[in-house]
Design a protein around this motif. Sequence first.
Motif, PDB file in Angstrom:
ATOM      1  N   ARG A  56      41.219  -4.256 -22.836  1.00 28.73           N
ATOM      2  CA  ARG A  56      40.748  -4.561 -24.427  1.00 28.73           C
ATOM      3  C   ARG A  56      39.417  -4.472 -24.729  1.00 28.73           C
ATOM      4  N   ASP A 116      50.680  -0.414 -22.578  1.00 29.98           N
ATOM      5  CA  ASP A 116      49.813  -0.718 -24.132  1.00 29.98           C
ATOM      6  C   ASP A 116      48.421  -0.575 -23.958  1.00 29.98           C
ATOM      7  N   ILE A 158      45.407  -3.421 -24.390  1.00 30.82           N
ATOM      8  CA  ILE A 158      45.405  -4.961 -24.730  1.00 30.82           C
ATOM      9  C   ILE A 158      44.735  -5.152 -25.899  1.00 30.82           C
ATOM     10  N   ASP A 159      45.037  -6.103 -26.640  1.00 31.80           N
ATOM     11  CA  ASP A 159      44.263  -6.794 -27.825  1.00 31.80           C
ATOM     12  C   ASP A 159      44.225  -8.058 -28.070  1.00 31.80           C
ATOM     13  N   SER A 160      44.621  -9.104 -26.913  1.00 32.55           N
ATOM     14  CA  SER A 160      44.540 -10.416 -26.981  1.00 32.55           C
ATOM     15  C   SER A 160      44.452 -10.837 -25.452  1.00 32.55           C
ATOM     16  N   GLU A 188      46.491 -12.995 -24.645  1.00 38.89           N
ATOM     17  CA  GLU A 188      47.791 -13.299 -24.447  1.00 38.89           C
ATOM     18  C   GLU A 188      48.776 -12.141 -24.240  1.00 38.89           C
ATOM     19  N   HIS A 189      48.113 -10.991 -24.502  1.00 35.02           N
ATOM     20  CA  HIS A 189      48.755  -9.657 -24.484  1.00 35.02           C
ATOM     21  C   HIS A 189      49.317  -9.331 -23.034  1.00 35.02           C
ATOM     22  N   LEU A 199      52.523 -10.897 -22.291  1.00 33.83           N
ATOM     23  CA  LEU A 199      53.439 -10.309 -23.010  1.00 33.83           C
ATOM     24  C   LEU A 199      54.001  -8.938 -22.539  1.00 33.83           C
TER      25      LEU A 199
END
Length: 636
Positions: A492, A596, A598-600, A602-603, A606
């Motif tokens: 992130r 992916d 990561i942007d949060s 919680e990601h 997910l």
Amino acid sequence: MAQLSSTLRVSAPLLLGFILLIICQFGWANTTQNVPLRLTSSSITKIDLQDWIYINHSPNISQLTKVLEQAPSAWKKFDTAQPQHIGVKNYWVTFSIYNPEDYLSRIIAIDNPLLDSIVIYHFINGELVSAQQMGDSLPFKQRPLLSNIFLYPVEFQPGDTHKFYIKIDSLGSINLPLVLWSSNDLTQVIETKNLYIGLQIGLLTAISLFSFFIALASRSFSYSYYSAYVLGLTILTASIHGVSFRYLWPQWPIMQQYIFSIIIPLTLGFSLMFTEKALQLKYHNLKMLRICRVMAVIAFLLAIIMPFLHYSSALYILVFVVLTMSTILVAFSLIQAFIGQRNATLYAVGRIALLLGCIITGLLYVGIINLDVAPQIPTMIGLTFEVVTMAAVLALRYNDERKAKFKIQQQALEQAQRIREVREEALHAEAENSEKLEQMVQERTLELEITLRELNEVNQKLTEQNTIDSLTGVKNRSAFDRRLIAEGRISRRQQTPMALLMVDIDKFKSINDQYGHLAGDHSIQTIAQVLSDILKRPTDLVSRFGGEEFAIILPSTDAEGAQQVAEQIRQTISEQEITHNGQHIPLTVSIGVSADIIDSDEHPMLLLEQADKALYQAKRSGRNKVCYYALKADQI
């Protein structure tokens, strides 16, 4: 002459029998006193049968044969304006339907789900073909059609005259809306009606649960009483519409005989307790407070006493008590509104709406007014409006209490600020005295730091041992979870992709069953070794996720790179020659891949869930495969 006399002697009995047959048929026709409803394919699909209904209320006649022997004058035309009976026995209804030329299928609907016993005697061309019993005194599944209301299907053949005798016994209202429906139109009407009923019950349930959770969070008696009150209204509403009998106690029809006698006084009791809190009678009027508490005690005592009384008597008592206490509560709220209590005005509006609904329902039952609605509808509308209004009362009170608490908090903050200033002065004086002790403390601190450093090194070694899976030697699930959070934060912050691989041994249970659990352990160890050999980067993490499943973290790896690594792993394992005790063990793995940026916080979880879904997709598509999680595929 002798021959004529002989002929008369033979024919006289036949003639007399023929005349008696005609008279009997004529008499039987007169007993119905009604012209059959003429039904054709062009008839409307909803026919209100009240214009063809005749009634015979003979409490001493319980058998059909006795009813058929009744004189024509015993049957009277059904009058929709007559008062509704409460508590009847051997209430007979009859009507006829003639079908001249069409093959038709219809359903007779009795839209009163609270009738105790209904027996439908079905005649076709004067011959009894069916006797169907139903009612809420029988288990729900015994109804010919499973519906909240009572339905009786009829098949009409050309030229047949269908005659129905319906015997009704009920301790409650004898409200008898009889309608002849086509199946399609009845389905549409029932679906619409059930939608409205569901919305009403759902709204009441949601308000009750919401109030209950607020009561738990705030420990507020007001919300507790209101939650219990609305829950009682919810059960009452569901019972009136037959929903409770269908879904809550379909095998216990005895509940239908007692539910109203119990739930109405209980609901009234909680309503009185809620009123005491909503109008804040403890602070505004102690006399009203005592009256409310006395009425609440009476209501709860009635909940115990009513089931032991005759249902009709209990119903009359409850109607009187509810109307009396509701009128008293309306008077209390109006008095409080006149003296300036803001919540009392809104409370009075809700109570008046409910009281008006109850009054209109009562007028419909006794026949003083005649509206094209079921008698209980005005009460249900008033009840729903009253519940929503009471929710608004609670919201206003909660807002007032919040403002009062905020004011108290402001005062507390100001006082805390003054205390803080005094404390700072005391701390300043303390600081001067502490300097003398600081030098001694520093010496002891240095010794403690050395000791803590040694303990920290020992702890790090123990922590490292706790992060290793004892069977495979790779990282365990705990280490994976911590590393997943850490790598997610790095991804992130640096905006670099992170990939996850979920690896699962195919048909591992078969390996255990066929070769033994030791062979299964050997297979898991082999897979762990292959994964460790393939992943060379220091930042890559191989962990045993659980059982025969492994999880891999690939930092700074995009989807294409992750799939290449996964394919290398799958191919290497499939080519392994694994033996145990001289037996060759065929091993393949299925791999799910996700990647992916990561942007949060919680990601990462997910991303793990996506890799798991991709793994199951690989399993479903034949095993020994690599599948990458794609949003489009997941939605499909």
